[in-house]
Each structure stands twice: as structure tokens, then as C-alpha cells.
Design a protein around this motif. Structure first.
Motif, PDB file in Angstrom:
ATOM      1  N   PHE A  35       0.832  -1.199   0.000  1.00 59.89           N
ATOM      2  CA  PHE A  35       0.000   0.000   0.000  1.00 59.89           C
ATOM      3  C   PHE A  35       0.870   1.253   0.000  1.00 59.89           C
ATOM      4  CE2 PHE A  35      -2.532   2.933   2.994  1.00 59.89           C
ATOM      5  CZ  PHE A  35      -3.054   3.663   1.933  1.00 59.89           C
ATOM      6  N   GLY A  36       1.878   1.284   0.847  1.00 62.09           N
ATOM      7  CA  GLY A  36       2.765   2.440   0.886  1.00 62.09           C
ATOM      8  C   GLY A  36       3.503   2.653  -0.419  1.00 62.09           C
ATOM      9  N   ARG A  37       3.958   1.557  -1.021  1.00 62.64           N
ATOM     10  CA  ARG A  37       4.668   1.655  -2.298  1.00 62.64           C
ATOM     11  C   ARG A  37       3.759   2.207  -3.396  1.00 62.64           C
ATOM     12  NH1 ARG A  37       6.151  -3.993  -3.793  1.00 62.64           N
ATOM     13  NH2 ARG A  37       7.425  -3.074  -5.429  1.00 62.64           N
ATOM     14  N   ILE A  38       2.536   1.686  -3.466  1.00 60.12           N
ATOM     15  CA  ILE A  38       1.608   2.127  -4.503  1.00 60.12           C
ATOM     16  C   ILE A  38       1.276   3.603  -4.343  1.00 60.12           C
ATOM     17  CG2 ILE A  38      -0.734   1.859  -5.405  1.00 60.12           C
ATOM     18  CD1 ILE A  38      -0.508  -1.135  -4.580  1.00 60.12           C
ATOM     19  N   ALA A  39       0.975   4.016  -3.111  1.00 56.66           N
ATOM     20  CA  ALA A  39       0.599   5.407  -2.871  1.00 56.66           C
ATOM     21  C   ALA A  39       1.735   6.363  -3.220  1.00 56.66           C
ATOM     22  CB  ALA A  39       0.174   5.586  -1.421  1.00 56.66           C
ATOM     23  N   ALA A  40       2.961   5.992  -2.879  1.00 52.89           N
ATOM     24  CA  ALA A  40       4.099   6.850  -3.178  1.00 52.89           C
ATOM     25  C   ALA A  40       4.366   6.915  -4.682  1.00 52.89           C
ATOM     26  CB  ALA A  40       5.336   6.344  -2.445  1.00 52.89           C
ATOM     27  N   THR A  41       4.297   5.777  -5.348  1.00 51.88           N
ATOM     28  CA  THR A  41       4.502   5.757  -6.801  1.00 51.88           C
ATOM     29  C   THR A  41       3.468   6.618  -7.497  1.00 51.88           C
ATOM     30  OG1 THR A  41       5.337   3.485  -6.613  1.00 51.88           O
ATOM     31  CG2 THR A  41       4.753   4.255  -8.812  1.00 51.88           C
ATOM     32  N   ASN A  42       2.227   6.511  -7.047  1.00 55.11           N
ATOM     33  CA  ASN A  42       1.141   7.299  -7.633  1.00 55.11           C
ATOM     34  C   ASN A  42       1.385   8.798  -7.463  1.00 55.11           C
ATOM     35  OD1 ASN A  42      -1.823   7.356  -8.633  1.00 55.11           O
ATOM     36  ND2 ASN A  42      -1.853   8.621  -6.783  1.00 55.11           N
ATOM     37  N   ALA A  43       1.834   9.214  -6.276  1.00 54.08           N
ATOM     38  CA  ALA A  43       2.079  10.634  -6.032  1.00 54.08           C
ATOM     39  C   ALA A  43       3.231  11.160  -6.890  1.00 54.08           C
ATOM     40  CB  ALA A  43       2.376  10.863  -4.551  1.00 54.08           C
ATOM     41  N   LEU A  44       4.287  10.380  -7.017  1.00 50.49           N
ATOM     42  CA  LEU A  44       5.425  10.797  -7.830  1.00 50.49           C
ATOM     43  C   LEU A  44       5.065  10.912  -9.309  1.00 50.49           C
ATOM     44  CD1 LEU A  44       8.167   8.615  -6.140  1.00 50.49           C
ATOM     45  CD2 LEU A  44       8.162  11.101  -6.217  1.00 50.49           C
ATOM     46  N   SER A  45       4.064  10.151  -9.730  1.00 50.49           N
ATOM     47  CA  SER A  45       3.702  10.111 -11.143  1.00 50.49           C
ATOM     48  C   SER A  45       3.344  11.486 -11.692  1.00 50.49           C
ATOM     49  CB  SER A  45       2.537   9.139 -11.359  1.00 50.49           C
ATOM     50  OG  SER A  45       2.179   9.074 -12.717  1.00 50.49           O
ATOM     51  N   ASP A  46       2.717  12.321 -10.870  1.00 51.41           N
ATOM     52  CA  ASP A  46       2.312  13.642 -11.363  1.00 51.41           C
ATOM     53  C   ASP A  46       3.510  14.503 -11.741  1.00 51.41           C
ATOM     54  OD1 ASP A  46      -0.394  13.151 -11.122  1.00 51.41           O
ATOM     55  OD2 ASP A  46      -0.558  14.013  -9.120  1.00 51.41           O
ATOM     56  N   ILE A  47       4.624  14.321 -11.062  1.00 53.05           N
ATOM     57  CA  ILE A  47       5.831  15.064 -11.428  1.00 53.05           C
ATOM     58  C   ILE A  47       6.338  14.590 -12.785  1.00 53.05           C
ATOM     59  CG2 ILE A  47       8.210  15.604 -10.805  1.00 53.05           C
ATOM     60  CD1 ILE A  47       6.190  16.853  -8.903  1.00 53.05           C
ATOM     61  N   TYR A  48       6.403  13.275 -12.963  1.00 56.47           N
ATOM     62  CA  TYR A  48       6.853  12.729 -14.249  1.00 56.47           C
ATOM     63  C   TYR A  48       5.893  13.095 -15.376  1.00 56.47           C
ATOM     64  CZ  TYR A  48       9.961   9.831 -11.363  1.00 56.47           C
ATOM     65  OH  TYR A  48      10.910   9.396 -10.480  1.00 56.47           O
ATOM     66  N   ALA A  49       4.595  13.160 -15.067  1.00 55.06           N
ATOM     67  CA  ALA A  49       3.604  13.478 -16.098  1.00 55.06           C
ATOM     68  C   ALA A  49       3.722  14.919 -16.587  1.00 55.06           C
ATOM     69  CB  ALA A  49       2.192  13.225 -15.578  1.00 55.06           C
ATOM     70  N   ALA A  72       8.698   5.060   1.727  1.00 47.98           N
ATOM     71  CA  ALA A  72      10.099   5.481   1.769  1.00 47.98           C
ATOM     72  C   ALA A  72      10.945   4.699   0.777  1.00 47.98           C
ATOM     73  CB  ALA A  72      10.641   5.311   3.186  1.00 47.98           C
ATOM     74  N   ALA A  73      10.633   3.414   0.601  1.00 52.59           N
ATOM     75  CA  ALA A  73      11.401   2.589  -0.341  1.00 52.59           C
ATOM     76  C   ALA A  73      11.253   3.100  -1.766  1.00 52.59           C
ATOM     77  CB  ALA A  73      10.947   1.138  -0.244  1.00 52.59           C
ATOM     78  N   VAL A  74      10.046   3.506  -2.137  1.00 52.99           N
ATOM     79  CA  VAL A  74       9.823   4.031  -3.488  1.00 52.99           C
ATOM     80  C   VAL A  74      10.560   5.351  -3.672  1.00 52.99           C
ATOM     81  CG1 VAL A  74       8.060   5.080  -4.968  1.00 52.99           C
ATOM     82  CG2 VAL A  74       7.668   2.839  -3.953  1.00 52.99           C
ATOM     83  N   CYS A  75      10.513   6.218  -2.667  1.00 56.61           N
ATOM     84  CA  CYS A  75      11.217   7.496  -2.777  1.00 56.61           C
ATOM     85  C   CYS A  75      12.726   7.284  -2.866  1.00 56.61           C
ATOM     86  CB  CYS A  75      10.856   8.394  -1.606  1.00 56.61           C
ATOM     87  SG  CYS A  75       9.163   9.050  -1.711  1.00 56.61           S
ATOM     88  N   GLN A  76      13.227   6.294  -2.147  1.00 62.53           N
ATOM     89  CA  GLN A  76      14.651   5.985  -2.247  1.00 62.53           C
ATOM     90  C   GLN A  76      14.998   5.518  -3.661  1.00 62.53           C
ATOM     91  OE1 GLN A  76      16.038   2.894   0.386  1.00 62.53           O
ATOM     92  NE2 GLN A  76      18.175   3.497   0.177  1.00 62.53           N
ATOM     93  N   ALA A  77      14.112   4.703  -4.252  1.00 65.15           N
ATOM     94  CA  ALA A  77      14.336   4.251  -5.625  1.00 65.15           C
ATOM     95  C   ALA A  77      14.300   5.414  -6.606  1.00 65.15           C
ATOM     96  CB  ALA A  77      13.290   3.202  -5.998  1.00 65.15           C
ATOM     97  N   ALA A  78      13.485   6.421  -6.300  1.00 66.96           N
ATOM     98  CA  ALA A  78      13.396   7.602  -7.161  1.00 66.96           C
ATOM     99  C   ALA A  78      14.533   8.584  -6.897  1.00 66.96           C
ATOM    100  CB  ALA A  78      12.054   8.298  -6.951  1.00 66.96           C
ATOM    101  N   GLY A  79      15.324   8.320  -5.858  1.00 70.33           N
ATOM    102  CA  GLY A  79      16.468   9.166  -5.554  1.00 70.33           C
ATOM    103  C   GLY A  79      16.133  10.435  -4.803  1.00 70.33           C
TER     104      GLY A  79
END
Length: 349
Positions: free
Chosen positions: A81-95, A127-134
Motif C-alpha cells: 500500500f505504501g509503495r503504490i501510494a508513493a509511486t502514484n504521487a510521484l507520477s504527477d511530477i513525471y507526467a 520510503a522505499a519508493v522514494c529511495q528508488a526515485a532518488g
């Protein structure tokens, strides 16, 4: 999460993922009396275009992109759940064509219902997703709430000339979708104990794959518009692009990529309530060919969580865009249609 004394995360919320979003027609009514933005000459993107994030020009070389996204559980595993929510939030920056630089956590948890270890696992997943995103999660805010809620406020940077809005598509553009559809259907199947291990794994792999190609796509002048497909479904977000750009879209239904077994699950009656809400919001701007299967309406309006990028680009760079996506692991990326001159409308055939 096999302890029977610990409630399923999805049992604690009335909705899940981006299916929690307020319907676009309702949202428009709620914002009708909102004071107009301005004059702020440095604000490049605000609320006027239903875009993915706000953009503020800092100087001739840098624009700040800011967004926030949060929702209730779409899966029961707290780390996922945490991974999905973080990935989803970051997506708007990439979009928007940007590169994320920092995030703040948004946390609302029912402290009397969930063990602290479960909540910690949610935060660790983000936090793991944000770490992967740097990027760091540099702070945030938390409350004791009735339903579990998690997400991020994210900031990013891009060159002002490389911002990719959702309202700058051009007639003749090719439409490319980077991820398969069907997240809402699979999440509904999960709640009904109808989702097998293969389907769950496919859903997790899709919803935790960062939309990093958006940063590379921003450098291509022939990529005219970007958005990500989330809670309003494919039709809702494509219609936003059409209305913003003053164009009509033709979508090839047979070309659409799906997560495993999604059409079959819909035929068996597995779908979210949000798909009907999304259809109500967009149906005036959509024509579905009479030859489409009965489940097409529900599939096209299925709310996506951490969905793919919808890319409007000149046909001459279609192969280049597809190669870029596939090289980054988006193996189900597909050409799904075209844009043409005309009143904003979507024709699906």
C-alpha cells in the motif's frame, strides 16, 4: 497480514486508491465559486487546465513542480500500500516532464484499529519508493483518522521550456499509453477474494513502476502533451486532454492493453462503483461504437491507481517513444489512437 486479529486494510475504508477521487463533474461544481488565480505571472500551470501538477517558474532555467496525492488502501499488504501510494504521487511530477527532488508524507491512520507495526510498514513502503526515485521524504504531517490514508506531497524541477501540459496536444498526434489498464477491476476482485496470485503480482508490478520516462519525454519537442491515467479512467483523462487542447480523439479499443483477466472479471460482474460515476461524468463527450463488447464501458472508465502515461506525440516519433518506454520496462506500452481537429469528443471503435 495473516493474523486474524488484525483487520484487512481494505476493510477499514469505503473506497481504495484513486477510486476515492471525487468525480470530475462533482469537483467542477465544488470549485465553481473558487476565487480565480492571479495575477501571478510566474505561475505557469495552475487550476485552469485540470493538469497533473502546479508549475511555478523560478528563473529562466528552472520551474518548480508541486503536487499532492493520497488515498485509502487499495491492497491489504501495508508495505505494498505504501509503495503504490508513493509511486502514484510521484507520477504527477513525471507526467509534467519533471524530475522529483523531495517529498513530504501525508499520514492519517486509525490508531485504535491498526497496530503500530502495520502503520510503520506503510511508511516504509513509501520510503522505499522514494529511495528508488532518488529523493528524500523530508517531513510531513500525520493525524489520527477514522480510515487509513497515506500519500505524499512532492516537489520536482524541470526546465520551463520542457514542461509537458495536458492541454497542448496537436491535431494529428498519436496517442500512446505506457501501462496496461484494469487496476480498479483487480482491486475489486481482491476485495471479493477473486484475485489470484498472478493477478495480484501483475497489479503490484504495474502500480509500483515509476513513470520515469516522463522526464526523458520532456526533452522531445515532438511530444506535445502528457498526462497520467488515474482515478477518472482512460476516458476521463483523455477527455481532459481533448477539452484542454480543443481536439477530438479516436481510440482503437482492440489496441488497448489490459492487466491479466481484467475483461473476463468485468464480464463476471467484478468492477468498482467508481466506473459508473466516471461514465456519468464523461458520457456526454464520448461515443462508443455499437460493435464494442458489453463490458467496454466499465473497462474504459475503470479508475486507475498509479496508472500509465498518456502521451500525445507527432507520428514521426512514435517508434522512438515506444522504444524509450520498452527500454525502461514498459513492455505493454501501446499505440491506442489519434487526435484530430474538431469539437472535443472521444470516439471509441
Amino acid at each position: 497480514m495473516n493474523n486474524p486479529t488484525i483487520p484487512r486494510l481494505t476493510s477499514l475504508s469505503h473506497g481504495g486508491g484513486c477510486g476515492c477521487k471525487i468525480a470530475p463533474d462533482v469537483l467542477a461544481k465544488l470549485m465553481h465559486n473558487t476565487l480565480p488565480v492571479g495575477p501571478f505571472p510566474q505561475l505557469m500551470v495552475g487550476t485552469q487546465s485540470s493538469d497533473d501538477a502546479a508549475v511555478y517558474r523560478l528563473n529562466d532555467e528552472q520551474a518548480l513542480i508541486a503536487t499532492t496525492d493520497f488515498f485509502m488502501p487499495i491492497v491489504d499488504d501495508p508495505h505494498d500500500f505504501g509503495r503504490i501510494a508513493a509511486t502514484n504521487a510521484l507520477s504527477d511530477i513525471y507526467a509534467m516532464g519533471g524530475r522529483p527532488i523531495m517529498a513530504l508524507a501525508l499520514v492519517g491512520m486509525p490508531l485504535k484499529s491498526l497496530p503500530h507495526d502495520t502503520i510503520s510498514a506503510i511508511l516504509a513502503g513509501g520510503a522505499a519508493v522514494c529511495q528508488a526515485a532518488g529523493i528524500p521524504i523530508a517531513g510531513g504531517h500525520s493525524i489520527d483518522s477514522v480510515e487509513p490514508i497515506y500519500g505524499l506531497a512532492v516537489m520536482g524541477l524541470a526546465h520551463p521550456d520542457h514542461i509537458k501540459r495536458n492541454d497542448q496536444a496537436q491535431a494529428g498526434d498519436l496517442l500512446i499509453l505506457s501501462k496496461p489498464l484494469g487496476v480498479g477491476v483487480l482491486s475489486a476482485a481482491l476485495k471479493k477474494d477473486r484475485l489470484d496470485a498472478v493477478g495480484y503480482q501483475a497489479m503490484i508490478e504495474s502500480t509500483t513502476r515509476l513513470n520515469t520516462p516522463g522526464t526523458q519525454l520532456a526533452a522531445l519537442d515532438a511530444v506535445h502533451a502528457l498526462t497520467d491515467i488515474t482515478g477518472f479512467g482512460l476516458l476521463g483523462h483523455t477527455l481532459e486532454m481533448c477539452r484542454g487542447s480543443g481536439l477530438q480523439a479516436q481510440i482503437d479499443y482492440a489496441a488497448l492493453p489490459w492487466l491479466p483477466d481484467v475483461p473476463a472479471l468485468v464480464r463476471d460482474g467484478i468492477l468498482t462503483g467508481a466506473s459508473a460515476r466516471n461514465w456519468t461524468a464523461c458520457q456526454a463527450g464520448v461515443t462508443l461504437d455499437a460493435t464494442l463488447p458489453p463490458e467496454a464501458q466499465a473497462l474504459l472508465t475503470d479508475p486507475q491507481t498509479s496508472g500509465g502515461l498518456l502521451i500525445a506525440c507527432h507520428p514521426d516519433i512514435g517508434d522512438q517513444v515506444m522504444a524509450l518506454l520498452q527500454a525502461d520496462g514498459f513492455t505493454q506500452a501501446a499505440r491506442i489512437g489519434r487526435l484530430s481537429a474538431g469539437q472535443p469528443h472521444i470516439q471509441v471503435s
